[in-house]
Design a protein around this motif. Structure first.
Motif, mmCIF file in Angstrom:
data_model
loop_
_atom_site.group_PDB
_atom_site.id
_atom_site.type_symbol
_atom_site.label_atom_id
_atom_site.label_comp_id
_atom_site.label_asym_id
_atom_site.label_seq_id
_atom_site.Cartn_x
_atom_site.Cartn_y
_atom_site.Cartn_z
ATOM 1 N N THR A 1 0.860 -1.174 0.000
ATOM 2 C CA THR A 1 0.000 0.000 0.000
ATOM 3 C C THR A 1 0.898 1.227 0.000
ATOM 4 O O THR A 1 2.096 1.133 0.283
ATOM 5 C CB THR A 1 -0.931 0.040 1.221
ATOM 6 O OG1 THR A 1 -0.128 -0.018 2.426
ATOM 7 C CG2 THR A 1 -1.906 -1.127 1.208
ATOM 8 N N GLN B 1 0.962 5.829 0.485
ATOM 9 C CA GLN B 1 0.300 7.023 1.013
ATOM 10 C C GLN B 1 1.115 8.243 0.630
ATOM 11 O O GLN B 1 2.350 8.184 0.590
ATOM 12 C CB GLN B 1 0.191 6.906 2.529
ATOM 13 C CG GLN B 1 -0.782 7.855 3.180
ATOM 14 C CD GLN B 1 -0.919 7.531 4.663
ATOM 15 O OE1 GLN B 1 0.012 7.750 5.443
ATOM 16 N NE2 GLN B 1 -2.063 6.989 5.045
ATOM 17 N N THR C 1 1.868 12.134 1.704
ATOM 18 C CA THR C 1 1.703 13.047 2.835
ATOM 19 C C THR C 1 2.318 14.401 2.518
ATOM 20 O O THR C 1 3.216 14.527 1.679
ATOM 21 C CB THR C 1 2.357 12.483 4.102
ATOM 22 O OG1 THR C 1 3.747 12.233 3.851
ATOM 23 C CG2 THR C 1 1.692 11.174 4.516
ATOM 24 N N ILE D 1 -2.184 13.837 5.569
ATOM 25 C CA ILE D 1 -2.364 12.966 4.413
ATOM 26 C C ILE D 1 -2.950 13.759 3.251
ATOM 27 O O ILE D 1 -3.974 14.415 3.388
ATOM 28 C CB ILE D 1 -3.278 11.782 4.765
ATOM 29 C CG1 ILE D 1 -2.620 10.921 5.855
ATOM 30 C CG2 ILE D 1 -3.564 10.938 3.524
ATOM 31 C CD1 ILE D 1 -3.506 9.808 6.373
ATOM 32 N N GLY E 1 -4.566 8.937 -0.515
ATOM 33 C CA GLY E 1 -4.286 7.518 -0.410
ATOM 34 C C GLY E 1 -4.115 6.957 -1.810
ATOM 35 O O GLY E 1 -4.223 7.669 -2.813
#
Length: 336
Positions: A8, A10, A12, A18, A21
């Protein structure tokens, strides 16, 4: 075991919030590299909500973080490009060391008879001093090499200075936001591997082009260091190199000894830029860090080897079909 796992990712912001996603990852690739900058890339097929978030992604402002299962394995600033297509986005990033290729020394500093690992730490800390993206430096062990180095404010890129220093007795690598500095002859072992731990047949190579029995290192303003000479088995094979960052004879001699240790006897290694691991290999993938060694035994060729090999590169790729884990292994230095 190495096993197989899903990734996975992400994105930021600089402040830690965040930005986006990555719900649907079409592919992910990340690496760890010794004495240089590693790269990562994800290809995302977003839904409408994620697409709106991805439209706000900006290079050098935002950071990509990648997880293998639940374990963080890679992070760094989104750098070279973000490509938006009708199908999604391709996001490319470099690790935290990439910042140092965009930084210069901020202080004029001269080190006299100084431990090289501490000089490396100063270069990193000084590079990040005016605006720190959040870094830490760990000296795994001292280089046991002392020398004289001089740096001038606003002259050269910090990343280039760090790579020059790595040519004279230290190694470095990035692990998330942490930069590890270790001696070139670091010999800590992570695992023992045999033919069954690799997915492909191995090829053993003796690198005659790397062989040298005598090294001459020229520093700045007449500085010179020499190591080696006529070898009782190989005879005389000489190499000469210039390292203008070296300012005293003792440092030049240490650099020559370091190069000699890596080139005599002729290095023997596995002939593969990417030796692919079997999923059953007895290795914990997040623990694979460049600069550490694995003991490798292979008996499938006429030239059998059983020796410590240093991890130079770790590369992991996952797409819709499979995950592959590859290692570039090089001869270990003295103590390996």
């Amino acid at each position: 075991m190495a096993g197989c796992a899903s990734h996975t990712a992400q994105i930021t912001d600089r402040d830690g919030s965040i930005v986006a996603g990555t719900d649907i990852l079409l592919s992910v690739e990340w690496s760890r590299v010794l004495d240089d900058i590693s790269e990562a890339q994800v290809v995302v097929a977003p839904d409408a909500e994620c697409c709106a978030a991805l439209s706000r992604v900006r290079t050098w402002r935002h950071k990509l973080a990648i997880y293998r299962g639940t374990v963080p394995v890679w992070e760094g600033p989104i750098s070279s490009s973000v490509e938006w297509t009708v199908d999604g986005a391709v996001i490319s990033a470099v690790d935290i060391l990439g910042w140092l290729d965009r930084r210069s020394p901020h202080t004029t500093q001269e080190f006299v008879d100084h431990e090289l690992a501490e000089v490396a730490q100063w270069l990193v800390d000084d590079g990040f001093a005016p605006h720190d993206p959040g870094h830490a430096v760990t000296i795994v062990a001292p280089s046991r090499i002392r020398g004289r180095r001089s740096y001038q404010a606003d002259v050269g890129q910090t990343g280039d200075h760090l790579r020059d220093l790595a040519a004279t007795g230290i190694d470095f690598t990035a692990l998330g936001s942490r930069i590890l500095i270790l001696p070139e002859d670091h010999s800590a072992r992570l695992a023992s591997l045999s033919d069954a731990d690799f997915a492909d047949e191995l090829v053993v190579v003796e690198d005659g082009l790397a062989l040298a029995t005598r090294w001459v290192v020229h520093g700045k303003d007449g500085v010179k260091g020499v190591a080696g000479g006529v070898h009782p088995y190989y005879g005389l094979i000489e190499r000469v190199v210039e390292e203008t960052s070296i300012l005293d004879d003792a440092s030049a001699e240490a650099a020559a000894r370091s190069r000699l240790a890596a080139s005599c006897p002729a290095p023997v290694f596995l002939d593969s830029q990417e030796a692919t691991l079997s999923p059953d290999a007895g290795l914990d993938v997040p623990a694979l860090v460049p600069g550490w060694c694995v003991d490798v035994t292979t008996t499938q060729t006429c030239r059998t080897i059983s020796q410590a090999l240093k991890i130079a590169t770790v590369k992991v790729k996952e797409d819709s079909d499979s995950e592959t884990i590859s290692l570039q292994l090089t001869p270990a230095g003295v103590g390996g």
